[in-house]
Design a protein around this motif. Structure first.
Motif, mmCIF file in Angstrom:
data_model
loop_
_atom_site.group_PDB
_atom_site.id
_atom_site.type_symbol
_atom_site.label_atom_id
_atom_site.label_comp_id
_atom_site.label_asym_id
_atom_site.label_seq_id
_atom_site.Cartn_x
_atom_site.Cartn_y
_atom_site.Cartn_z
ATOM 1 N N HIS A 82 63.727 90.792 66.590
ATOM 2 C CA HIS A 82 64.666 89.836 67.190
ATOM 3 C C HIS A 82 63.947 88.789 68.039
ATOM 4 O O HIS A 82 64.345 87.619 68.058
ATOM 5 C CB HIS A 82 65.714 90.575 68.045
ATOM 6 N N LEU A 83 62.890 89.200 68.714
ATOM 7 C CA LEU A 83 62.111 88.236 69.501
ATOM 8 C C LEU A 83 61.517 87.170 68.582
ATOM 9 O O LEU A 83 61.599 85.968 68.866
ATOM 10 C CB LEU A 83 61.014 88.934 70.289
ATOM 11 N N ARG A 84 60.937 87.604 67.476
ATOM 12 C CA ARG A 84 60.370 86.640 66.513
ATOM 13 C C ARG A 84 61.453 85.746 65.922
ATOM 14 O O ARG A 84 61.234 84.560 65.690
ATOM 15 C CB ARG A 84 59.616 87.367 65.394
ATOM 16 N N MET A 85 62.645 86.304 65.676
ATOM 17 C CA MET A 85 63.755 85.500 65.164
ATOM 18 C C MET A 85 64.138 84.416 66.174
ATOM 19 O O MET A 85 64.366 83.264 65.793
ATOM 20 C CB MET A 85 64.962 86.400 64.872
ATOM 21 N N ALA A 86 64.199 84.790 67.444
ATOM 22 C CA ALA A 86 64.549 83.816 68.488
ATOM 23 C C ALA A 86 63.507 82.707 68.561
ATOM 24 O O ALA A 86 63.853 81.526 68.673
ATOM 25 C CB ALA A 86 64.670 84.521 69.835
ATOM 26 N N GLU A 87 62.229 83.088 68.485
ATOM 27 C CA GLU A 87 61.154 82.090 68.545
ATOM 28 C C GLU A 87 61.233 81.133 67.359
ATOM 29 O O GLU A 87 61.126 79.915 67.526
ATOM 30 C CB GLU A 87 59.795 82.781 68.577
ATOM 31 N N LEU A 88 61.423 81.685 66.160
ATOM 32 C CA LEU A 88 61.508 80.837 64.967
ATOM 33 C C LEU A 88 62.742 79.942 65.027
ATOM 34 O O LEU A 88 62.664 78.751 64.703
ATOM 35 C CB LEU A 88 61.533 81.683 63.695
ATOM 36 N N GLY A 89 63.868 80.496 65.462
ATOM 37 C CA GLY A 89 65.085 79.701 65.573
ATOM 38 C C GLY A 89 64.920 78.543 66.533
ATOM 39 O O GLY A 89 65.288 77.402 66.232
ATOM 40 N N GLU A 90 64.342 78.819 67.692
ATOM 41 C CA GLU A 90 64.116 77.757 68.683
ATOM 42 C C GLU A 90 63.152 76.701 68.166
ATOM 43 O O GLU A 90 63.416 75.508 68.259
ATOM 44 C CB GLU A 90 63.592 78.354 69.982
ATOM 45 N N ASN A 91 62.044 77.153 67.586
ATOM 46 C CA ASN A 91 61.053 76.198 67.066
ATOM 47 C C ASN A 91 61.614 75.349 65.930
ATOM 48 O O ASN A 91 61.334 74.151 65.844
ATOM 49 C CB ASN A 91 59.792 76.937 66.609
ATOM 50 N N THR A 92 62.401 75.969 65.062
ATOM 51 C CA THR A 92 62.983 75.234 63.937
ATOM 52 C C THR A 92 63.975 74.176 64.434
ATOM 53 O O THR A 92 63.988 73.053 63.938
ATOM 54 C CB THR A 92 63.687 76.202 62.961
ATOM 55 N N CYS A 93 64.793 74.542 65.395
ATOM 56 C CA CYS A 93 65.797 73.598 65.910
ATOM 57 C C CYS A 93 65.170 72.471 66.712
ATOM 58 O O CYS A 93 65.709 71.367 66.755
ATOM 59 C CB CYS A 93 66.816 74.338 66.751
ATOM 60 N N ARG A 94 64.044 72.725 67.332
ATOM 61 C CA ARG A 94 63.382 71.681 68.124
ATOM 62 C C ARG A 94 62.629 70.678 67.253
ATOM 63 O O ARG A 94 62.398 69.561 67.657
ATOM 64 C CB ARG A 94 62.408 72.308 69.121
ATOM 65 N N SER A 95 62.222 71.110 66.062
ATOM 66 C CA SER A 95 61.429 70.205 65.209
ATOM 67 C C SER A 95 62.287 69.294 64.379
ATOM 68 O O SER A 95 63.451 69.330 64.332
ATOM 69 C CB SER A 95 60.505 71.001 64.303
#
Length: 95
Positions: A82-95
Protein backbone atom coordinates in the motif's frame (compact mmCIF):
# COMPACT_ATOMS: atom_id res chain seq x y z
CA UNK A 1 -18.92 35.50 -14.22
CA UNK A 2 -19.47 31.73 -14.33
CA UNK A 3 -16.91 29.39 -12.86
CA UNK A 4 -15.93 26.46 -14.95
CA UNK A 5 -15.39 23.18 -13.14
CA UNK A 6 -13.11 20.59 -14.63
CA UNK A 7 -13.53 17.02 -13.53
CA UNK A 8 -10.57 14.72 -13.90
CA UNK A 9 -10.99 10.98 -13.86
CA UNK A 10 -8.35 8.86 -12.21
CA UNK A 11 -8.23 5.17 -13.07
CA UNK A 12 -6.32 2.87 -10.78
CA UNK A 13 -5.32 -0.35 -12.44
CA UNK A 14 -5.27 -2.76 -9.54
CA UNK A 15 -5.78 -6.02 -11.35
CA UNK A 16 -3.14 -8.38 -10.06
CA UNK A 17 -2.44 -11.72 -11.69
CA UNK A 18 0.27 -14.27 -11.30
CA UNK A 19 2.29 -12.30 -8.77
CA UNK A 20 2.19 -14.60 -5.75
CA UNK A 21 2.79 -18.28 -5.19
CA UNK A 22 0.55 -18.07 -2.12
CA UNK A 23 -2.76 -17.20 -3.75
CA UNK A 24 -5.99 -17.98 -1.97
CA UNK A 25 -8.19 -16.77 -4.82
CA UNK A 26 -7.13 -17.43 -8.39
CA UNK A 27 -8.52 -15.61 -11.39
CA UNK A 28 -7.18 -16.78 -14.72
CA UNK A 29 -4.47 -14.65 -16.24
CA UNK A 30 -6.41 -14.29 -19.50
CA UNK A 31 -9.33 -12.73 -17.63
CA UNK A 32 -7.18 -10.32 -15.65
CA UNK A 33 -5.18 -9.43 -18.76
CA UNK A 34 -8.43 -8.68 -20.60
CA UNK A 35 -9.67 -6.49 -17.74
CA UNK A 36 -6.35 -4.62 -17.65
CA UNK A 37 -6.60 -3.95 -21.39
CA UNK A 38 -10.15 -2.62 -20.96
CA UNK A 39 -9.06 -0.25 -18.17
CA UNK A 40 -6.13 0.97 -20.28
CA UNK A 41 -8.42 1.56 -23.26
CA UNK A 42 -10.89 3.53 -21.11
CA UNK A 43 -8.03 5.65 -19.77
CA UNK A 44 -6.83 6.32 -23.30
CA UNK A 45 -10.30 7.02 -24.73
CA UNK A 46 -11.17 9.46 -21.96
CA UNK A 47 -7.66 10.90 -21.63
CA UNK A 48 -7.53 10.12 -17.93
CA UNK A 49 -4.69 9.51 -15.54
CA UNK A 50 -3.91 5.82 -15.24
CA UNK A 51 -2.00 4.53 -12.23
CA UNK A 52 -0.65 1.12 -13.35
CA UNK A 53 -0.38 -0.74 -10.07
CA UNK A 54 -0.29 -4.04 -11.97
CA UNK A 55 3.01 -3.11 -13.63
CA UNK A 56 4.43 -1.85 -10.33
CA UNK A 57 3.65 -5.09 -8.51
CA UNK A 58 5.02 -7.16 -11.40
CA UNK A 59 8.32 -5.28 -11.10
CA UNK A 60 8.39 -5.58 -7.30
CA UNK A 61 7.68 -9.30 -7.46
CA UNK A 62 10.60 -9.90 -9.83
CA UNK A 63 12.92 -9.47 -6.86
CA UNK A 64 10.84 -11.58 -4.47
CA UNK A 65 8.42 -13.65 -6.60
CA UNK A 66 7.36 -16.13 -3.88
CA UNK A 67 7.33 -13.61 -1.07
CA UNK A 68 4.26 -12.35 0.75
CA UNK A 69 6.05 -9.05 1.36
CA UNK A 70 4.11 -7.01 -1.23
CA UNK A 71 0.88 -9.01 -1.64
CA UNK A 72 -0.08 -11.27 1.22
CA UNK A 73 -2.62 -13.51 -0.54
CA UNK A 74 -2.08 -12.91 -4.26
CA UNK A 75 -4.77 -10.22 -4.38
CA UNK A 76 -4.50 -7.85 -1.40
CA UNK A 77 -1.43 -5.67 -0.84
CA UNK A 78 0.38 -5.61 2.48
CA UNK A 79 1.22 -2.37 4.30
CA UNK A 80 4.45 -2.21 2.26
CA UNK A 81 2.46 -2.74 -0.94
CA UNK A 82 0.00 0.00 0.00
CA UNK A 83 2.88 2.38 0.69
CA UNK A 84 4.27 1.75 -2.81
CA UNK A 85 0.77 2.23 -4.26
CA UNK A 86 0.47 5.60 -2.52
CA UNK A 87 3.90 6.68 -3.79
CA UNK A 88 3.12 5.65 -7.37
CA UNK A 89 -0.31 7.28 -7.24
CA UNK A 90 1.11 10.56 -5.98
CA UNK A 91 3.99 10.56 -8.46
CA UNK A 92 1.69 9.72 -11.37
CA UNK A 93 -0.79 12.47 -10.51
CA UNK A 94 1.95 15.06 -10.07
CA UNK A 95 3.55 14.36 -13.46
Amino acid sequence: MMKRTVLSLLLLLTILSGYSAHRVLYIGDSITDSLAQIVRRIASDYKTVLVPFDNMFAELQKNEPASKYWIWDGIHPTAAGHLRMAELGENTCRS
